[in-house]
Design a protein around this motif. Structure first.
Motif, PDB file in Angstrom:
ATOM      1  N   HIS A   1      97.373 -16.499 -40.063  1.00  8.12           N
ATOM      2  CA  HIS A   1      97.601 -15.604 -38.921  1.00  8.12           C
ATOM      3  C   HIS A   1      98.898 -15.920 -38.172  1.00  8.12           C
ATOM      4  N   ILE A   2      99.570 -17.002 -38.512  1.00  9.65           N
ATOM      5  CA  ILE A   2     100.720 -17.429 -37.700  1.00  9.65           C
ATOM      6  C   ILE A   2     101.971 -16.614 -38.047  1.00  9.65           C
ATOM      7  N   GLY A   3     102.604 -16.082 -37.004  1.00  8.60           N
ATOM      8  CA  GLY A   3     103.931 -15.451 -37.101  1.00  8.60           C
ATOM      9  C   GLY A   3     104.123 -14.586 -38.329  1.00  8.60           C
ATOM     10  N   ASP A   4     105.270 -14.782 -38.979  1.00  8.42           N
ATOM     11  CA  ASP A   4     105.578 -14.034 -40.196  1.00  8.42           C
ATOM     12  C   ASP A   4     105.843 -15.023 -41.328  1.00  8.42           C
ATOM     13  N   LEU A   5     106.194 -14.491 -42.504  1.00 11.73           N
ATOM     14  CA  LEU A   5     106.341 -15.354 -43.681  1.00 11.73           C
ATOM     15  C   LEU A   5     107.405 -16.435 -43.477  1.00 11.73           C
ATOM     16  N   GLN A   6     108.515 -16.067 -42.841  1.00  9.49           N
ATOM     17  CA  GLN A   6     109.587 -17.050 -42.621  1.00  9.49           C
ATOM     18  C   GLN A   6     109.093 -18.199 -41.743  1.00  9.49           C
ATOM     19  N   VAL A   7     108.378 -17.844 -40.673  1.00  8.24           N
ATOM     20  CA  VAL A   7     107.861 -18.873 -39.756  1.00  8.24           C
ATOM     21  C   VAL A   7     106.839 -19.744 -40.492  1.00  8.24           C
ATOM     22  N   ARG A   8     105.987 -19.109 -41.305  1.00  2.84           N
ATOM     23  CA  ARG A   8     104.956 -19.889 -42.011  1.00  2.84           C
ATOM     24  C   ARG A   8     105.572 -20.794 -43.079  1.00  2.84           C
ATOM     25  N   ASN A   9     106.733 -20.406 -43.601  1.00  2.00           N
ATOM     26  CA  ASN A   9     107.393 -21.251 -44.599  1.00  2.00           C
ATOM     27  C   ASN A   9     108.118 -22.436 -43.991  1.00  2.00           C
ATOM     28  N   MET A  10     108.470 -22.356 -42.737  1.00  2.00           N
ATOM     29  CA  MET A  10     109.224 -23.435 -42.084  1.00  2.00           C
ATOM     30  C   MET A  10     108.355 -24.253 -41.127  1.00  2.00           C
ATOM     31  N   GLY A  11     107.531 -23.587 -40.326  1.00  2.00           N
ATOM     32  CA  GLY A  11     106.763 -24.251 -39.276  1.00  2.00           C
ATOM     33  C   GLY A  11     105.696 -25.163 -39.857  1.00  2.00           C
ATOM     34  N   THR A  12     105.404 -26.237 -39.144  1.00  2.00           N
ATOM     35  CA  THR A  12     104.467 -27.249 -39.635  1.00  2.00           C
ATOM     36  C   THR A  12     103.297 -27.404 -38.666  1.00  2.00           C
ATOM     37  N   ILE A  13     102.199 -27.958 -39.177  1.00  2.00           N
ATOM     38  CA  ILE A  13     101.035 -28.154 -38.310  1.00  2.00           C
ATOM     39  C   ILE A  13     101.321 -29.235 -37.264  1.00  2.00           C
ATOM     40  N   GLY A  14     102.067 -30.276 -37.674  1.00  2.00           N
ATOM     41  CA  GLY A  14     102.400 -31.333 -36.706  1.00  2.00           C
ATOM     42  C   GLY A  14     103.267 -30.786 -35.586  1.00  2.00           C
ATOM     43  N   GLY A  15     104.257 -29.961 -35.962  1.00  2.00           N
ATOM     44  CA  GLY A  15     105.142 -29.368 -34.952  1.00  2.00           C
ATOM     45  C   GLY A  15     104.381 -28.439 -34.032  1.00  2.00           C
ATOM     46  N   SER A  16     103.460 -27.691 -34.598  1.00  2.00           N
ATOM     47  CA  SER A  16     102.704 -26.741 -33.776  1.00  2.00           C
ATOM     48  C   SER A  16     101.857 -27.470 -32.738  1.00  2.00           C
ATOM     49  N   ILE A  17     101.128 -28.492 -33.160  1.00  2.00           N
ATOM     50  CA  ILE A  17     100.253 -29.142 -32.160  1.00  2.00           C
ATOM     51  C   ILE A  17     101.061 -30.030 -31.211  1.00  2.00           C
ATOM     52  N   ALA A  18     102.182 -30.584 -31.684  1.00  2.00           N
ATOM     53  CA  ALA A  18     103.005 -31.401 -30.769  1.00  2.00           C
ATOM     54  C   ALA A  18     103.668 -30.506 -29.721  1.00  2.00           C
ATOM     55  N   HIS A  19     104.007 -29.289 -30.102  1.00  2.00           N
ATOM     56  CA  HIS A  19     104.621 -28.346 -29.155  1.00  2.00           C
ATOM     57  C   HIS A  19     103.579 -27.855 -28.139  1.00  2.00           C
TER      58      HIS A  19
ATOM     59  N   ASP B   1     101.854 -25.102 -27.595  1.00  2.00           N
ATOM     60  CA  ASP B   1     101.940 -23.796 -26.939  1.00  2.00           C
ATOM     61  C   ASP B   1     100.519 -23.294 -26.665  1.00  2.00           C
ATOM     62  N   PRO B   2     100.226 -22.870 -25.433  1.00  2.00           N
ATOM     63  CA  PRO B   2      98.852 -22.421 -25.147  1.00  2.00           C
ATOM     64  C   PRO B   2      98.446 -21.174 -25.923  1.00  2.00           C
ATOM     65  N   ALA B   3      99.425 -20.461 -26.508  1.00  2.00           N
ATOM     66  CA  ALA B   3      99.111 -19.256 -27.282  1.00  2.00           C
ATOM     67  C   ALA B   3      99.153 -19.514 -28.785  1.00  2.00           C
ATOM     68  N   ALA B   4      99.278 -20.778 -29.198  1.00  2.00           N
ATOM     69  CA  ALA B   4      99.358 -21.081 -30.636  1.00  2.00           C
ATOM     70  C   ALA B   4      98.007 -20.828 -31.299  1.00  2.00           C
ATOM     71  N   ASP B   5      98.048 -20.547 -32.605  1.00  2.00           N
ATOM     72  CA  ASP B   5      96.821 -20.193 -33.319  1.00  2.00           C
ATOM     73  C   ASP B   5      95.952 -21.384 -33.703  1.00  2.00           C
TER      74      ASP B   5
ATOM     75  N   ASP C   1      97.496 -30.355 -21.832  1.00  2.00           N
ATOM     76  CA  ASP C   1      97.764 -29.212 -20.956  1.00  2.00           C
ATOM     77  C   ASP C   1      98.748 -28.294 -21.692  1.00  2.00           C
ATOM     78  N   ALA C   2      99.155 -27.193 -21.016  1.00  2.00           N
ATOM     79  CA  ALA C   2     100.138 -26.307 -21.647  1.00  2.00           C
ATOM     80  C   ALA C   2     101.403 -27.104 -21.959  1.00  2.00           C
ATOM     81  N   LEU C   3     101.852 -27.042 -23.206  1.00  2.00           N
ATOM     82  CA  LEU C   3     103.086 -27.710 -23.665  1.00  2.00           C
ATOM     83  C   LEU C   3     103.074 -29.215 -23.408  1.00  2.00           C
ATOM     84  N   THR C   4     101.902 -29.799 -23.298  1.00  2.00           N
ATOM     85  CA  THR C   4     101.794 -31.237 -22.992  1.00  2.00           C
ATOM     86  C   THR C   4     100.733 -31.875 -23.893  1.00  2.00           C
ATOM     87  N   THR C   5     101.095 -33.033 -24.443  1.00  2.00           N
ATOM     88  CA  THR C   5     100.148 -33.749 -25.306  1.00  2.00           C
ATOM     89  C   THR C   5     100.097 -35.222 -24.896  1.00  2.00           C
ATOM     90  N   ALA C   6      99.212 -35.955 -25.564  1.00  2.00           N
ATOM     91  CA  ALA C   6      99.074 -37.381 -25.284  1.00  2.00           C
ATOM     92  C   ALA C   6     100.102 -38.227 -26.046  1.00  2.00           C
TER      93      ALA C   6
END
Ligand SMILES: Cc1cc2nc3c(=O)[nH]c(=O)nc-3n(C[C@H](O)[C@H](O)[C@H](O)COP(=O)(O)OP(=O)(O)OC[C@H]3O[C@@H](n4cnc5c(N)ncnc54)[C@H](O)[C@@H]3O)c2cc1C
Length: 285
Positions: free
Chosen positions: A98-116, A118-122, A153-158
């Motif tokens: 469900h994430i973004g488009d094909l280009q985003v899914r080919n580049m974006g990573t699960i580690g980057g997504s959760i470290a970022h 974003d409160p609207a992330a999938d 919190d939003a955009l904040t992790t441990a």
């Protein structure tokens, strides 16, 4: 649209990467799908980037001791298309698709997504429903946190300075379980205005196990235990689902922005939770 100058390093292994990050000043670069736009807008101006793209250990997706372990640098597409994830942790594969488009899914990573964070992330809705653990590593050692402790919190992790996400550890889904991720898409970006993930098991005609995770509604994703309590032990009928989904936003400090007011988000959270529950119940055997 031009970032400030920065130093770039591309370590070839994890120890080298952790040594470069040890000072706490360098920033990790994964898929660059969130970080590079921020740098181009000069909302982030790291002095040094440590690119994890050449660290092979961080890409692995494997099964170990009843868990599916997903390396932080696994891309959304690799997760979506992995036969192991699709077969044994299908909710995560569904969320990745469900994430973004094909280009985003080919580049974006699960580690980057959760470290970022974003409160609207999938991912976070599914990660909450799956009760995943997040394995972190730094030059000082390792620790493992539950996803609810990792996302603060939003955009904040441990994450501490110098620490990186190494892998996400998810359970192997039980045979016969039904899962579903349903999201209301923000049409310009593809992010979730609200997203609901559900895992359901049935036994003797009743819902015997239920987990629900919600993203987009609040500053951070959460598990809707109030919904779970109302549905567990019922037949999982349409009326049972509507009654349970109706409480999903109770007591939640809902996000409000240009795309959706807090009231609208609360209402949509009920609708999408009911959809996820309906599909998960129908898929459970
Ligand atoms: C057009 C577009 C549409 C998108 N649509 C969606 C969508 O629909 N749903 C959705 O969920 N997301 C969406 N995204 C975001 C996308 O999923 C990104 O891939 C993700 O948020 C960041 O992952 P990345 O690997 O690109 O990280 P990067 O951008 O490289 O890094 C993001 C942040 O995480 C840190 N970081 C990265 N990896 C690690 C690590 N292993 N340990 C510690 N810190 C780390 C970086 O230092 C940085 O602060 C979209 C992005 C774009 C550009």
């Amino acid at each position: 649209m031009i970032p400030q100058n920065f130093e770039y390093s591309a370590p070839a292994n994890l120890n080298e990467a952790l040594a470069l990050l040890a000072g706490g000043k360098a920033k990790v670069l994964a898929g660059g799908m969130s970080l590079i736009p921020l740098m181009k807008l000069r909302l982030a101006a790291p002095e040094q980037l440590v690119d994890l793209g050449h660290v092979p250990d961080l890409k692995a997706i494997r099964e170990e001791a009843g868990s599916i372990r997903i390396g932080a640098m696994a891309t959304h597409y690799e997760i979506e298309s992995s036969p192991l994830v699709r077969g044994k942790c299908p909710l995560l594969a569904e969320a990745a698709a469900h994430i973004g488009d094909l280009q985003v899914r080919n580049m974006g990573t699960i580690g980057g997504s959760i470290a970022h964070a974003d409160p609207a992330a999938d991912y976070p809705a599914s990660l909450m429903a799956l009760e995943v653990q997040v394995r972190l590593v730094s030059s000082k050692g390792e620790r493992t946190l539950a996803i609810g402790q990792f996302l603060t919190d939003a955009l904040t992790t441990a994450l501490e300075p110098g620490e990186i996400v190494r892998e996400v550890i998810a359970p192997v889904e039980a045979p016969g379980a039904g899962v579903s991720y349903q999201k209301m898409v923000q049409p310009a970006s593809g992010f979730a205005i609200v997203g609901a993930a559900a895992r359901v098991r049935r036994s003797g005609g009743k819902v015997s196990f239920i987990r629900v995770g919600i993203t987009g509604l609040a500053g951070k994703a959460f598990r809707a235990t109030n919904v779970e309590k109302l549905l567990e032990g019922t037949a999982g009928s349409s009326a049972d689902i509507q009654k349970a989904a109706a409480v999903v936003a109770d007591g939640v400090d809902a996000n409000s922005d240009l795309f959706a007011s807090a009231d609208y988000r609360r209402q949509m959270a009920k609708v999408y939770t009911a959809r996820a529950l309906t599909q998960a119940v129908s898929r459970a055997s």
